[in-house]
Design a protein around this motif. Structure first.
Motif, PDB file in Angstrom:
ATOM      1  N   SER A  96       0.931  -1.337  -0.185  1.00 63.70           N
ATOM      2  CA  SER A  96       0.092  -0.165   0.043  1.00 63.70           C
ATOM      3  C   SER A  96       0.816   1.280  -0.133  1.00 63.70           C
ATOM      4  N   GLU A 110      -1.277  -1.781  10.343  1.00 60.54           N
ATOM      5  CA  GLU A 110      -2.703  -1.746   9.421  1.00 60.54           C
ATOM      6  C   GLU A 110      -3.277  -0.340   9.557  1.00 60.54           C
ATOM      7  N   SER A 111      -3.360   0.336  10.681  1.00 63.72           N
ATOM      8  CA  SER A 111      -3.963   1.617  10.620  1.00 63.72           C
ATOM      9  C   SER A 111      -3.320   2.582   9.770  1.00 63.72           C
ATOM     10  N   THR A 166      -1.554   1.754   7.203  1.00 61.31           N
ATOM     11  CA  THR A 166      -1.911   1.542   5.836  1.00 61.31           C
ATOM     12  C   THR A 166      -3.331   2.180   5.394  1.00 61.31           C
ATOM     13  N   ASN A 167      -4.363   2.083   6.411  1.00 58.38           N
ATOM     14  CA  ASN A 167      -5.637   2.438   6.043  1.00 58.38           C
ATOM     15  C   ASN A 167      -5.642   3.969   5.980  1.00 58.38           C
ATOM     16  N   LYS A 178      -3.984   4.747   2.640  1.00 58.54           N
ATOM     17  CA  LYS A 178      -4.782   4.426   1.405  1.00 58.54           C
ATOM     18  C   LYS A 178      -6.094   4.856   1.293  1.00 58.54           C
ATOM     19  N   HIS A 179      -6.817   4.834   2.507  1.00 58.46           N
ATOM     20  CA  HIS A 179      -8.447   5.263   2.186  1.00 58.46           C
ATOM     21  C   HIS A 179      -8.643   6.616   2.833  1.00 58.46           C
ATOM     22  N   SER A 180      -7.949   7.230   3.951  1.00 59.33           N
ATOM     23  CA  SER A 180      -8.633   8.560   4.620  1.00 59.33           C
ATOM     24  C   SER A 180      -8.094   9.821   3.808  1.00 59.33           C
ATOM     25  N   ALA A 229     -12.324   5.769   5.541  1.00 56.46           N
ATOM     26  CA  ALA A 229     -11.722   4.573   6.177  1.00 56.46           C
ATOM     27  C   ALA A 229     -12.661   3.452   6.582  1.00 56.46           C
ATOM     28  N   GLY A 231     -12.434  -5.156   1.979  1.00 56.69           N
ATOM     29  CA  GLY A 231     -11.385  -5.116   3.100  1.00 56.69           C
ATOM     30  C   GLY A 231     -11.648  -6.268   4.014  1.00 56.69           C
ATOM     31  N   GLY A 284      -8.691  -5.647   6.620  1.00 59.72           N
ATOM     32  CA  GLY A 284      -8.008  -5.177   7.492  1.00 59.72           C
ATOM     33  C   GLY A 284      -8.526  -5.273   8.986  1.00 59.72           C
TER      34      GLY A 284
END
Length: 387
Positions: free
Chosen positions: A192, A294-295, A297-298, A301-303, A332, A340, A342
């Motif tokens: 990611s 993982e947090s 990464t999120n 990637k997402h937020s 997220a 997802g 995660g």
């Protein structure tokens, strides 16, 4: 002198075990029948021939008891009944249908086993009522007890085998899920970050080549780390005799590496520690590291976050971990949205340790992940190192 393991006696299995059983039972029945024939006199020659053919057929049927348990069971019951009707010698052939009955019950064919046991009791009872002096009420009662015990033992055996197989399937499923979660956490974060940095490099390639070069350097480092961790994970799975990984095991001691890897993706990460730091049990340390990983990464990637705050609170009995960002909270996605996994993996890690994890948008904006991880084994506080 050969090693002890090579000289140790081993019981036969499979078809060899069936052959040994059939041969042993045949010898037992033959000796018993001949012993009674010598003491009490023999049958006529045709009767003797028919008796020996039945003995050979009944004992030989045990060779197929695993492949055709019900058919072999019924054959031994009926052929044994015919033997006692044709022969005046009360040989121990009754042992064979009892052995076959156990095999049927041990394979879970309980109804067939009960039907065969009932047929044997009814047949012996009918012989008693017909005036057979060799069979009386006591013999019928004892046979009934033996048959009930054999069916019960076979059922217990089937239950134990079924339980062991189900437990093995559950362990295999749990291991597959664990491996999938581990590979997701090991590879997902680096990939990611590489994706985000590659997008940034393409965007800056013409406008700011220096920043694009920095992003490409981060991509190179991230891909190297991903490849190293993948090789280490696959090496453990294969259990090959390779050199142990030289990198430290994933844990909060490597949290600064996560912060550094997130910086090229545009994330400014701050770590706040509260309480007396202590050496954490390995499962807790690994779970905390993977949750932070993982947090981040999120967040990248997402937020669309710019700042991330990681709070570690070392309590007396548990570690409280919070990861908050200032991005778009609804972006997220929770587990299940868009495929997802995660957040679901983070939740499983926390629950496996007896803790809990919650994740969702913050009222003031952004996204937050909060985890409570019990130590299980209380670690001793250690002096805070200067940073």
């Amino acid at each position: 002198m050969p090693p002890f393991e090579l000289t140790r006696f081993r019981l036969p299995r499979g078809a060899r075990a069936d052959a040994v059983l059939a041969g042993g039972v045949f010898v037992l029945v033959a000796l018993g029948a001949e012993g009674q024939r010598l003491r009490h006199g023999g049958d006529s020659m045709p009767s003797q021939i028919a008796s020996w053919l039945l003995i050979a057929a009944v004992c030989g049927a045990l060779l197929f008891r695993r492949r055709y348990p019900v058919a072999v069971g019924w054959f031994t019951v009926l052929a044994t009944g015919a033997y006692y009707l044709l022969s005046d010698i009360d040989g121990p052939l009754i042992v064979v249908p009892i052995v076959a009955l156990y095999a049927v019950a041990a394979q879970g064919r309980l109804q067939a086993a009960i039907a065969m046991a009932a047929a044997m009791v009814i047949g012996m009872g009918a012989g008693t009522l017909a005036g057979n002096s060799d069979v009386n009420g006591t013999a019928v009662f004892m046979l009934t007890g033996w048959l009930v015990a054999v069916v019960a033992l076979g059922s217990v055996r089937y239950g134990r085998v079924a339980y062991a197989e189900e437990e093995a399937r559950l362990r295999a499923t749990e291991e597959r899920l664990r491996i999938a979660r581990e590979l997701h956490d090991v590879i997902g974060h680096n990939i990611s970050m590489i994706n985000v940095q590659a997008s940034a490099a393409l965007h800056r390639l013409k406008k700011d080549p220096a920043q694009a070069e920095e992003a490409l350097g981060a991509i190179k480092a991230g891909s190297r780390d991903a490849l190293r961790e993948l090789r280490a994970t696959l090496g453990v799975l294969r259990r090959v005799d390779e050199e142990a990984p030289t990198a430290p095991a994933p844990g909060l001691a490597r949290a600064d590496e996560l912060v550094a890897s997130a910086k090229p993706a545009g994330l400014a990460v701050r770590i706040e520690r509260t309480g007396a730091e202590r050496p954490l049990p390995a499962p807790v340390d690994l779970a905390a590291y993977r949750i932070v990983q993982e947090s981040l990464t999120n967040a990248a990637k997402h937020s669309g976050a710019g700042r991330v705050t990681i709070r570690l609170v070392y309590g007396d009995r548990e570690l409280t971990l919070t990861v908050e960002d200032d991005g778009r909270g609804s972006a997220a996605r929770p587990a299940g949205a868009g495929g997802g996994s995660g957040i679901a993996g983070m939740t499983e890690r926390a629950r496996a340790l007896g803790g809990e994890l919650t994740a969702g948008p913050r009222p003031e904006g952004g996204f937050a992940v909060r985890a409570r991880l019990p130590y299980g084994i209380t670690g001793e506080p250690m002096e805070r190192s200067d940073r």
